[in-house]
Design an enzyme around this catalytic site. Structure first.
Site, mmCIF file in Angstrom:
data_model
loop_
_atom_site.group_PDB
_atom_site.id
_atom_site.type_symbol
_atom_site.label_atom_id
_atom_site.label_comp_id
_atom_site.label_asym_id
_atom_site.label_seq_id
_atom_site.Cartn_x
_atom_site.Cartn_y
_atom_site.Cartn_z
ATOM 1 N N HIS A 1 0.845 -1.199 0.000
ATOM 2 C CA HIS A 1 0.000 0.000 0.000
ATOM 3 C C HIS A 1 0.882 1.251 0.000
ATOM 4 O O HIS A 1 0.592 2.233 -0.673
ATOM 5 C CB HIS A 1 -0.898 0.028 1.239
ATOM 6 N N GLN B 1 -8.353 -7.272 -11.041
ATOM 7 C CA GLN B 1 -9.060 -6.091 -10.517
ATOM 8 C C GLN B 1 -8.573 -4.814 -11.215
ATOM 9 O O GLN B 1 -9.378 -3.993 -11.664
ATOM 10 C CB GLN B 1 -8.798 -6.017 -9.010
#
Ligand code: AMP
Length: 257
Positions: A40, A156
């Protein structure tokens, strides 16, 4: 634990809309489900380098979990997440509540009819509908110039990129490379749920996927011999994709071939 001081928390949709009306310059956006790690952080750092304002979101999106226990057991580490977002230079973190995000009581959803049907889509009913719907909602609220997504979740990323194009969304979807542990395991919030013994075995997943000699069937049987329960190993888009369980924890990864 020290509380974050500089990062601003946005907790309602009304506040988010108000904030957005007040912002100028290039907005970079990093949507997450929290339990943050270096993967992240790499997205946030890229956003920081390319934007005037960086907004992250933490929202454990109920509609993309096809198994209720997976949603219940999803790691939640909000305080340390806020510190790490602040440390990485995020200006605002959006923390919406599910009731507000789904005030329509789930009446509307985004559905893709082809590329969401294979790989993870074939094993997680409704997953990509949940993902695309929440990402569209988030894009409509945050209105970013650029949004950053990891190649770890390649299917995704591909579906979101294609959705942005198909629905004429005014956002650039920026792909970011997979960040791995030193032993090769792709970083994932779910890795926190691996037992010590499973964690030791987990890097074999990446090693098997990238082994040059083997075909998908060979990789699958190597993983099964090592105790993984394999959902799929398949090649598409010039990449080899895999999803497999170690105990109750589902790992996914993909490599270029
Ligand atoms: P998540 O919190 O798992 O929904 O992930 C939020 C974003 O971080 C998604 O765009 C993921 O693809 C990305 N991401 C998760 N793990 C990694 C990783 N190991 N390397 C790069 N990006 C990642």
């Amino acid at each position: 634990m020290k509380s974050p001081e500089r990062i601003k928390k946005i907790e309602t949709i009304e506040e988010m809309r108000k904030l957005r009306r007040s912002l100028q310059g290039q907005i970079g956006f990093v949507p997450t489900m929290g339990a943050l790690h270096e993967g992240h952080r790499s997205l946030v750092e890229r956003a920081r380098a390319e934007s005037d304002v960086v907004i992250a979101s933490i929202f454990v999106n109920p509609t993309q979990f096809n198994v209720a226990s997976d949603l219940d057991k999803y790691p939640r580490t909000l305080e340390s997440d806020l510190l790490s977002l602040e440390d990485a230079g995020v200006d605002y973190v959006f923390l919406p509540r599910p009731e507000e995000m789904y005030a329509d009581n789930y009446r509307f959803e985004v559905r893709e009819k082809e590329q969401s049907q294979f790989l993870c889509g074939a094993h997680r009913a409704g997953h990509f509908e949940g993902v695309l719907t929440v990402v569209l909602k988030l894009f409509n609220l945050v209105k970013p110039d650029r949004a950053y997504f990891g190649e770890k979740d390649y299917q995704q990323l591909k579906l979101i990129t294609d959705m942005a194009s198909a629905l004429f969304l005014d956002v650039e979807v920026v792909p970011c490379p997979t960040v791995r542990e030193t032993d090769g395991l792709a970083m994932s919030s779910r890795n926190l749920r691996l037992s010590a013994q499973q964690r030791e075995r987990a890097p074999l997943f990446y090693r098997a996927l990238k082994s040059k000699g083997a075909d998908p069937a060979g990789v699958k049987s190597e993983l099964e011999t090592a105790g993984f329960k394999v959902d799929y190993v398949e090649e598409r888009w010039g990449r080899r994709f895999g999803a497999a369980f170690l105990g109750e924890v589902r790992l996914i990864d993909n490599v270029e071939i």
